[in-house]
Design an enzyme around this catalytic site. Structure first.
Site, PDB file in Angstrom:
ATOM      1  N   THR A  12       0.851  -1.203   0.000  1.00 42.09           N
ATOM      2  CA  THR A  12       0.000   0.000   0.000  1.00 42.09           C
ATOM      3  C   THR A  12       0.886   1.253   0.000  1.00 42.09           C
ATOM      4  OG1 THR A  12      -0.104  -0.214   2.391  1.00 42.09           O
ATOM      5  CG2 THR A  12      -1.987  -1.063   1.151  1.00 42.09           C
ATOM      6  N   ASP A 179      19.608  -1.277  -7.154  1.00 42.79           N
ATOM      7  CA  ASP A 179      20.126   0.082  -7.313  1.00 42.79           C
ATOM      8  C   ASP A 179      19.520   0.526  -8.625  1.00 42.79           C
ATOM      9  OD1 ASP A 179      21.726   2.245  -8.346  1.00 42.79           O
ATOM     10  OD2 ASP A 179      23.109   1.829  -6.706  1.00 42.79           O
ATOM     11  N   HIS A 180      18.538   1.412  -8.579  1.00 37.55           N
ATOM     12  CA  HIS A 180      17.777   1.643  -9.809  1.00 37.55           C
ATOM     13  C   HIS A 180      18.629   2.253 -10.925  1.00 37.55           C
ATOM     14  CE1 HIS A 180      17.207   5.811  -8.420  1.00 37.55           C
ATOM     15  NE2 HIS A 180      16.834   6.111  -9.643  1.00 37.55           N
ATOM     16  N   HIS A 242      24.576   4.914  -6.076  1.00 35.70           N
ATOM     17  CA  HIS A 242      24.505   5.182  -7.517  1.00 35.70           C
ATOM     18  C   HIS A 242      25.835   5.658  -8.121  1.00 35.70           C
ATOM     19  CE1 HIS A 242      20.381   4.782  -6.515  1.00 35.70           C
ATOM     20  NE2 HIS A 242      20.140   6.026  -6.200  1.00 35.70           N
ATOM     21  N   LYS A 342      21.567  18.287  -5.212  1.00 38.18           N
ATOM     22  CA  LYS A 342      20.167  18.691  -5.416  1.00 38.18           C
ATOM     23  C   LYS A 342      20.136  20.187  -5.704  1.00 38.18           C
ATOM     24  CE  LYS A 342      17.865  14.949  -3.206  1.00 38.18           C
ATOM     25  NZ  LYS A 342      17.356  14.204  -4.348  1.00 38.18           N
TER      26      LYS A 342
HETATM   27  C1  BG6 Z   1      17.221   8.105  -5.355  1.00 37.67           C
HETATM   28  C2  BG6 Z   1      17.515   9.129  -4.307  1.00 37.67           C
HETATM   29  O1  BG6 Z   1      17.890   6.892  -5.069  1.00 37.67           O
HETATM   30  O2  BG6 Z   1      17.639   8.593  -6.623  1.00 37.67           O
HETATM   31  C3  BG6 Z   1      16.844  10.452  -4.641  1.00 37.67           C
HETATM   32  O3  BG6 Z   1      17.062   8.666  -3.050  1.00 37.67           O
HETATM   33  C4  BG6 Z   1      17.217  10.892  -6.026  1.00 37.67           C
HETATM   34  O4  BG6 Z   1      17.185  11.448  -3.693  1.00 37.67           O
HETATM   35  C5  BG6 Z   1      16.990   9.780  -7.026  1.00 37.67           C
HETATM   36  O5  BG6 Z   1      16.414  12.012  -6.355  1.00 37.67           O
HETATM   37  C6  BG6 Z   1      17.518  10.164  -8.389  1.00 37.67           C
HETATM   38  O6  BG6 Z   1      17.120   9.214  -9.311  1.00 37.67           O
HETATM   39  P1  BG6 Z   1      16.931   9.558 -10.839  1.00 37.67           P
HETATM   40  O7  BG6 Z   1      16.566   8.259 -11.483  1.00 37.67           O
HETATM   41  O8  BG6 Z   1      15.860  10.598 -10.929  1.00 37.67           O
HETATM   42  O9  BG6 Z   1      18.249  10.116 -11.311  1.00 37.67           O
END
Ligand code: BG6
Length: 490
Positions: A12, A179-180, A242, A342
């Site tokens: 959720t 780790d996206h 990242h 940021k």
């Molecule tokens: C996340 C962070 O892992 O990655 C965020 O927690 C960040 O703070 C984000 O904004 C950035 O991801 P992307 O895919 O928008 O570059």
């Protein structure tokens, strides 16, 4: 693909709503889910199966990359979903969950293959893993796997403790740490660029490369995440995971065989060779900053300390830049610069490789400046690779000027899988190439740990930088000291 059960903790929550349901749906429509799959959503509140299915549907209609939906396809997909209320700390709830899982396995004649996806706050990772083990959910005749979101620990020690706990319930090969950034097409493409192009492969070393610059700049501020971010800062939020993953992907060397375990091996070797920053040197290698108010795209934005939920005297870093050295025969003399922040001027994730400029001396006498060759890999939002070469400009009396040859790898649009789709699919088929191995995570924390301590002990300044800028000037000096500059800053 073998039949399986997909158990989603945090069903959720926000991530499920924005990413996970749509990812599963798109995989379903693309026929990349097994024919027989049971998906069980878990959350604290009570919900009927139907209400849950309705929520899943709403999320898909709002967030899926697909703009058109076929009602019978949607119906078929939602049929796979069931809901079970669960308090993650209550062991009886896991017994109930086990019954639901088994009942569906029987109904659908599904093998005991179980994927557990933890989309919950990290403080619950270990208790959930323990309960999966103790309830018997993890005792299967098929495979079991764990997918887990970041953050993986808050520092080296907590990461190790967490890993110890997880490894009592799951083997390393069963753990898929997301780790996206590793799901981004251009990050995945680094492997092909380096290894499938002999021309690049032969110059991918210190003989030809002068420096490497990895940038991940964002326009957004802390958003509604002050509670988490003010404790984490850019160093934990972006650098430990990242940025270092991108560094590994860029600096890894061609393995003998290109497969998941060899690639991970090469990535690990990069981290093992990454020079630790001594505390007394931190000030000369690392720059940290915090945004103050400013303007971005003609809009005024507040400073970090004025953001809702942030401690007004916060010393948290919202920007980090660093110079790194990889002590191995390929990279020993090449500085790698990373920076992330940021509220910067633009959203851009990119890697710029600057080649050595050995010819500039030949042009010294006739006032002709020759720029270095650059290989520019844009990861997001643009997805492309370009090569900067020098060429004569006939309209300027043959003056030599840099030109960019651009290879667009743009893969956006409704037809292209998103990062979460790619990663979930890989985990379902058991391919761990683009997940973070424990060794990579541990070595990353080992590198970051002295920096965390130096930040806490206030051994280095926290520079203010204006929102809408490229960060503090000190980040430019890092490169200037070696005779370089950040490329592509306007
Ligand atoms: C996340 C962070 O892992 O990655 C965020 O927690 C960040 O703070 C984000 O904004 C950035 O991801 P992307 O895919 O928008 O570059």
């Amino acid at each position: 693909m073998e039949s399986m059960t997909f158990v989603l903790f945090g069903a959720t929550g926000d991530l499920a709503k924005r990413k996970i349901f749509s990812a599963l749906y798109n995989l379903y429509v693309d026929q990349k889910l097994p024919e027989r799959i049971s998906i069980i959503g878990l959350g604290r509140r009570q919900l009927s199966h139907l209400d849950f299915q309705e929520k899943v549907k709403e999320s898909i209609l709002t967030f899926s990359r697909r703009l058109e939906h076929n009602a019978s396809e949607m119906g078929g997909f939602l049929d796979a979903f069931r809901y079970s209320a669960l308090d993650v700390t209550n062991s009886e709830d896991y017994q109930k969950l086990l019954q639901v899982v088994k009942q569906r396995e029987n109904e659908l004649e599904i093998k005991e293959n179980r994927m557990f996806y933890l989309s919950v706050s990290p403080e619950f990772f270990d208790i959930i893993a323990l309960n999966i083990k103790e309830s018997g959910l993890g005792r299967t005749n098929g495979w079991k796997r764990l997918m887990i979101e970041k953050p993986f620990g808050h520092d080296l020690q907590s990461a190790r403790e967490l890993n110890d706990k997880l490894s009592r319930a799951f083997e390393e090969e069963e753990i898929y740490r997301i780790d996206h950034y590793l799901g981004k097409p251009m990050v995945q493409n680094l492997e092909a660029l380096e290894f499938a192009n002999p021309v690049l492969q032969s110059i991918w070393n210190q003989e030809h490369i002068a420096n490497v610059q990895i940038t991940a700049s964002e326009i957004v501020g802390v958003e509604e995440r002050a509670g988490y971010y003010d404790q984490a800062g850019a160093i934990r939020d972006m650098v430990q995971n990242h940025m270092l993953q991108m560094l590994m992907m860029t600096a890894m060397h061609l393995p003998e065989k290109i497969n998941a375990s060899e690639i991970r091996n090469e990535k690990r070797k990069v981290m093992e060779a990454l020079r630790k920053v001594k505390k007394e040197e931190i000030q000369s290698q690392i720059v940290r900053g915090q945004y103050i108010s400013g303007e971005i795209n003609d809009q005024s934005v507040a400073g970090y300390k004025e953001e809702p939920g942030v401690n007004p005297s916060s010393k948290t870093d919202t920007f980090v830049a660093a110079r790194l050295w990889i002590d191995n025969p390929f990279w020993a003399k090449v500085p790698f610069y990373i920076r992330t922040g940021k509220r910067m001027k633009e959203k851009s994730t990119r890697i710029v490789i600057e080649f050595k400029n050995t010819l500039k001396l030949h042009y010294k006498d006739n006032d002709q400046k020759v720029e270095p060759n650059l290989l520019i890999i844009e990861i997001s939002p643009a997805e492309n690779v370009s090569l900067q070469l020098n060429s004569k400009n006939p309209s300027k009396n043959g003056k030599i000027e840099p030109v960019r040859i651009n290879f667009s790898c743009e893969q956006t649009g409704v037809g292209v899988p998103e990062a979460y789709e790619r990663l979930i699919y890989d985990a379902l088929i058991g391919d761990s190439t683009f997940f973070a191995h424990w060794k990579e995570v541990e070595l990353s924390w080992e590198w970051v740990q002295p920096i965390l301590e130096a930040f806490e002990e206030e051994l280095l300044p926290l520079y203010e930088y204006q929102s809408g800028s490229y960060g503090p000037d000190a980040a430019n000096s890092l490169l200037l000291e070696n005779g370089f500059k950040w490329w592509l800053d306007e």
